[in-house]
Design a protein around this motif. Structure first.
Motif, PDB file in Angstrom:
ATOM      1  N   MET A  37       5.616 -16.277  15.803  1.00  0.00           N
ATOM      2  CA  MET A  37       5.281 -14.879  15.605  1.00  0.00           C
ATOM      3  C   MET A  37       4.348 -14.761  14.403  1.00  0.00           C
ATOM      4  SD  MET A  37       7.878 -11.728  15.113  1.00  0.00           S
ATOM      5  CE  MET A  37       7.878 -11.205  13.434  1.00  0.00           C
ATOM      6  N   VAL A  38       3.292 -14.025  14.558  1.00  0.00           N
ATOM      7  CA  VAL A  38       2.384 -13.774  13.437  1.00  0.00           C
ATOM      8  C   VAL A  38       2.897 -12.573  12.660  1.00  0.00           C
ATOM      9  CG1 VAL A  38       0.386 -14.754  14.610  1.00  0.00           C
ATOM     10  CG2 VAL A  38       0.883 -12.338  14.871  1.00  0.00           C
ATOM     11  N   ASN A  39       2.323 -12.324  11.509  1.00  0.00           N
ATOM     12  CA  ASN A  39       2.723 -11.167  10.711  1.00  0.00           C
ATOM     13  C   ASN A  39       2.492  -9.877  11.489  1.00  0.00           C
ATOM     14  OD1 ASN A  39       3.243 -12.951   8.647  1.00  0.00           O
ATOM     15  ND2 ASN A  39       1.371 -12.503   7.534  1.00  0.00           N
ATOM     16  N   ILE A  40       3.350  -8.915  11.227  1.00  0.00           N
ATOM     17  CA  ILE A  40       3.183  -7.572  11.776  1.00  0.00           C
ATOM     18  C   ILE A  40       2.611  -6.747  10.636  1.00  0.00           C
ATOM     19  CG2 ILE A  40       4.341  -5.588  12.792  1.00  0.00           C
ATOM     20  CD1 ILE A  40       6.558  -7.568  13.719  1.00  0.00           C
ATOM     21  N   GLN A  41       1.335  -6.430  10.718  1.00  0.00           N
ATOM     22  CA  GLN A  41       0.591  -5.849   9.607  1.00  0.00           C
ATOM     23  C   GLN A  41       0.586  -4.335   9.654  1.00  0.00           C
ATOM     24  OE1 GLN A  41      -0.985  -7.708   7.003  1.00  0.00           O
ATOM     25  NE2 GLN A  41      -1.011  -5.663   6.127  1.00  0.00           N
ATOM     26  N   GLY A  42       0.912  -3.730   8.533  1.00  0.00           N
ATOM     27  CA  GLY A  42       0.792  -2.295   8.362  1.00  0.00           C
ATOM     28  C   GLY A  42      -0.281  -1.988   7.340  1.00  0.00           C
ATOM     29  N   GLU A  43      -0.310  -0.751   6.897  1.00  0.00           N
ATOM     30  CA  GLU A  43      -1.319  -0.345   5.909  1.00  0.00           C
ATOM     31  C   GLU A  43      -0.976  -0.851   4.511  1.00  0.00           C
ATOM     32  OE1 GLU A  43      -3.042   3.821   4.104  1.00  0.00           O
ATOM     33  OE2 GLU A  43      -2.464   3.774   6.225  1.00  0.00           O
ATOM     34  N   ASN A  44       0.282  -0.712   4.110  1.00  0.00           N
ATOM     35  CA  ASN A  44       0.698  -1.089   2.755  1.00  0.00           C
ATOM     36  C   ASN A  44       1.663  -2.266   2.699  1.00  0.00           C
ATOM     37  OD1 ASN A  44      -0.647   1.166   1.350  1.00  0.00           O
ATOM     38  ND2 ASN A  44       0.776   2.390   2.572  1.00  0.00           N
ATOM     39  N   VAL A  45       2.296  -2.575   3.825  1.00  0.00           N
ATOM     40  CA  VAL A  45       3.230  -3.698   3.893  1.00  0.00           C
ATOM     41  C   VAL A  45       3.006  -4.459   5.189  1.00  0.00           C
ATOM     42  CG1 VAL A  45       5.006  -2.515   2.531  1.00  0.00           C
ATOM     43  CG2 VAL A  45       5.110  -2.414   5.031  1.00  0.00           C
TER      44      VAL A  45
ATOM     45  N   GLY B 262       8.769   1.747  11.011  1.00  0.00           N
ATOM     46  CA  GLY B 262       7.762   2.084  12.018  1.00  0.00           C
ATOM     47  C   GLY B 262       7.148   0.848  12.651  1.00  0.00           C
ATOM     48  N   LEU B 263       6.827  -0.150  11.827  1.00  0.00           N
ATOM     49  CA  LEU B 263       6.246  -1.391  12.341  1.00  0.00           C
ATOM     50  C   LEU B 263       7.220  -2.119  13.259  1.00  0.00           C
ATOM     51  CD1 LEU B 263       4.555  -2.759   9.079  1.00  0.00           C
ATOM     52  CD2 LEU B 263       3.368  -1.946  11.136  1.00  0.00           C
ATOM     53  N   LEU B 264       8.485  -2.204  12.834  1.00  0.00           N
ATOM     54  CA  LEU B 264       9.461  -2.929  13.643  1.00  0.00           C
ATOM     55  C   LEU B 264       9.782  -2.178  14.935  1.00  0.00           C
ATOM     56  CD1 LEU B 264      11.033  -5.538  13.801  1.00  0.00           C
ATOM     57  CD2 LEU B 264      12.946  -4.371  12.701  1.00  0.00           C
ATOM     58  N   CYS B 265       9.842  -0.858  14.873  1.00  0.00           N
ATOM     59  CA  CYS B 265      10.072  -0.079  16.095  1.00  0.00           C
ATOM     60  C   CYS B 265       8.928  -0.283  17.082  1.00  0.00           C
ATOM     61  CB  CYS B 265      10.248   1.403  15.772  1.00  0.00           C
ATOM     62  SG  CYS B 265      11.841   1.814  15.036  1.00  0.00           S
ATOM     63  N   ASP B 266       7.692  -0.229  16.597  1.00  0.00           N
ATOM     64  CA  ASP B 266       6.542  -0.461  17.481  1.00  0.00           C
ATOM     65  C   ASP B 266       6.638  -1.836  18.132  1.00  0.00           C
ATOM     66  OD1 ASP B 266       5.513   2.031  16.848  1.00  0.00           O
ATOM     67  OD2 ASP B 266       3.980   1.263  15.480  1.00  0.00           O
ATOM     68  N   TYR B 267       6.969  -2.855  17.333  1.00  0.00           N
ATOM     69  CA  TYR B 267       7.111  -4.217  17.848  1.00  0.00           C
ATOM     70  C   TYR B 267       8.221  -4.275  18.899  1.00  0.00           C
ATOM     71  CZ  TYR B 267       8.238  -9.175  17.992  1.00  0.00           C
ATOM     72  OH  TYR B 267       8.507 -10.452  18.418  1.00  0.00           O
ATOM     73  N   ALA B 268       9.368  -3.677  18.583  1.00  0.00           N
ATOM     74  CA  ALA B 268      10.515  -3.736  19.490  1.00  0.00           C
ATOM     75  C   ALA B 268      10.232  -3.013  20.807  1.00  0.00           C
ATOM     76  CB  ALA B 268      11.742  -3.134  18.809  1.00  0.00           C
ATOM     77  N   PHE B 269       9.580  -1.869  20.741  1.00  0.00           N
ATOM     78  CA  PHE B 269       9.284  -1.117  21.959  1.00  0.00           C
ATOM     79  C   PHE B 269       8.176  -1.784  22.777  1.00  0.00           C
ATOM     80  CE2 PHE B 269      10.923   2.857  19.645  1.00  0.00           C
ATOM     81  CZ  PHE B 269      12.175   2.757  20.232  1.00  0.00           C
ATOM     82  N   GLN B 270       7.138  -2.286  22.098  1.00  0.00           N
ATOM     83  CA  GLN B 270       5.989  -2.839  22.814  1.00  0.00           C
ATOM     84  C   GLN B 270       6.185  -4.301  23.223  1.00  0.00           C
ATOM     85  OE1 GLN B 270       2.575  -2.061  20.320  1.00  0.00           O
ATOM     86  NE2 GLN B 270       3.041   0.115  20.212  1.00  0.00           N
ATOM     87  N   LYS B 271       6.610  -5.141  22.307  1.00  0.00           N
ATOM     88  CA  LYS B 271       6.693  -6.587  22.582  1.00  0.00           C
ATOM     89  C   LYS B 271       8.024  -6.997  23.204  1.00  0.00           C
ATOM     90  CE  LYS B 271       2.706  -7.463  20.644  1.00  0.00           C
ATOM     91  NZ  LYS B 271       1.528  -7.653  21.454  1.00  0.00           N
ATOM     92  N   LEU B 272       9.121  -6.388  22.773  1.00  0.00           N
ATOM     93  CA  LEU B 272      10.439  -6.755  23.301  1.00  0.00           C
ATOM     94  C   LEU B 272      10.873  -5.840  24.439  1.00  0.00           C
ATOM     95  CD1 LEU B 272      12.286  -7.465  19.922  1.00  0.00           C
ATOM     96  CD2 LEU B 272      11.240  -9.134  21.494  1.00  0.00           C
ATOM     97  N   ASP B 273      10.079  -4.804  24.700  1.00  0.00           N
ATOM     98  CA  ASP B 273      10.339  -3.841  25.768  1.00  0.00           C
ATOM     99  C   ASP B 273      11.715  -3.181  25.650  1.00  0.00           C
ATOM    100  OD1 ASP B 273       9.574  -2.354  28.020  1.00  0.00           O
ATOM    101  OD2 ASP B 273      10.557  -3.777  29.382  1.00  0.00           O
ATOM    102  N   LEU B 274      12.127  -2.895  24.416  1.00  0.00           N
ATOM    103  CA  LEU B 274      13.392  -2.188  24.230  1.00  0.00           C
ATOM    104  C   LEU B 274      13.241  -0.738  24.658  1.00  0.00           C
ATOM    105  CD1 LEU B 274      14.814  -3.515  20.840  1.00  0.00           C
ATOM    106  CD2 LEU B 274      15.277  -4.288  23.171  1.00  0.00           C
ATOM    107  N   HIS B 275      14.336  -0.170  25.104  1.00  0.00           N
ATOM    108  CA  HIS B 275      14.385   1.250  25.468  1.00  0.00           C
ATOM    109  C   HIS B 275      14.894   2.089  24.300  1.00  0.00           C
ATOM    110  CE1 HIS B 275      15.103   4.926  27.681  1.00  0.00           C
ATOM    111  NE2 HIS B 275      16.375   4.894  27.331  1.00  0.00           N
TER     112      HIS B 275
END
Length: 174
Positions: free
Chosen positions: A1-9, A112-125
């Motif tokens: 897994m590569v870094n999940i990049q945000g604006e400040n973190v 926000g970053l982890l939710c985006d990852y979980a919804f998009q990459k892990l296909d969580l509901h």
């Protein structure tokens, strides 16, 4: 897994070099109330954990990531836990280590970053979070990020010689 990049973190996998940070965080008894910890962790136990941290979320049902500033300083940890791919859900936990870094948007951005990852990459509901009823800062963050308060678990946590309520929050995939 590569870094999940945000604006400040950004979020990254835990590395062996994070042993000292993890040791300090896991042995901070102030945090035990929310982590469920009741005894200190040795460096040997945490080293073993780090050696196995690369294991897949589908195998260990958890994904723990470091929250880092853009200058590469580790600020905290964020987890998906109780990962349930059949029902497409997971719990979310977060800790910003230094109180001086709290209430600065770091946790909000990391969630926000982890939710985006979980919804998009892990296909969580759905993602859920358990927050102590008196933790107004966390309640504010989760509500600001679109989590819905769905219930109260009465007398859920026993700490400081008393029972405390825990609030259950959920966020459904947009």
């Amino acid at each position: 897994m590569v870094n999940i990049q945000g604006e400040n973190v950004y979020l990254r996998a835990i590395e062996p070099s994070d042993l000292e940070f993890l040791y300090q965080l896991e042995n901070d008894s102030v945090l035990w109330e929310v982590s469920g910890t009741i005894t200190p962790y040795s460096k040997a136990v945490l080293q073993f954990y780090l050696e196995n941290a690369h294991r897949d979320i589908y195998e260990v049902k958890q994904l723990r990531l470091c929250i880092c500033s853009n200058d590469k300083m580790v600020l905290g940890l964020i987890d998906l836990f109780d990962f349930d791919p059949k029902n497409k859900r997971a719990g979310l936990g977060l800790i910003i280590a230094d109180a001086g870094n709290r209430n600065k948007g770091i946790g909000s951005e990391a969630i926000g970053l982890l939710c985006d990852y979980a919804f998009q990459k892990l296909d969580l509901h759905q993602i859920y979070a358990n927050v102590l009823e008196h933790n107004s800062a966390s309640i504010h963050v989760f509500e600001k990020l679109g989590f819905t308060r769905v219930g109260i678990k009465k007398d859920w946590i026993y700490s400081e010689s008393m029972f405390k309520n825990e609030v259950l929050y959920q966020k459904l995939k947009p």
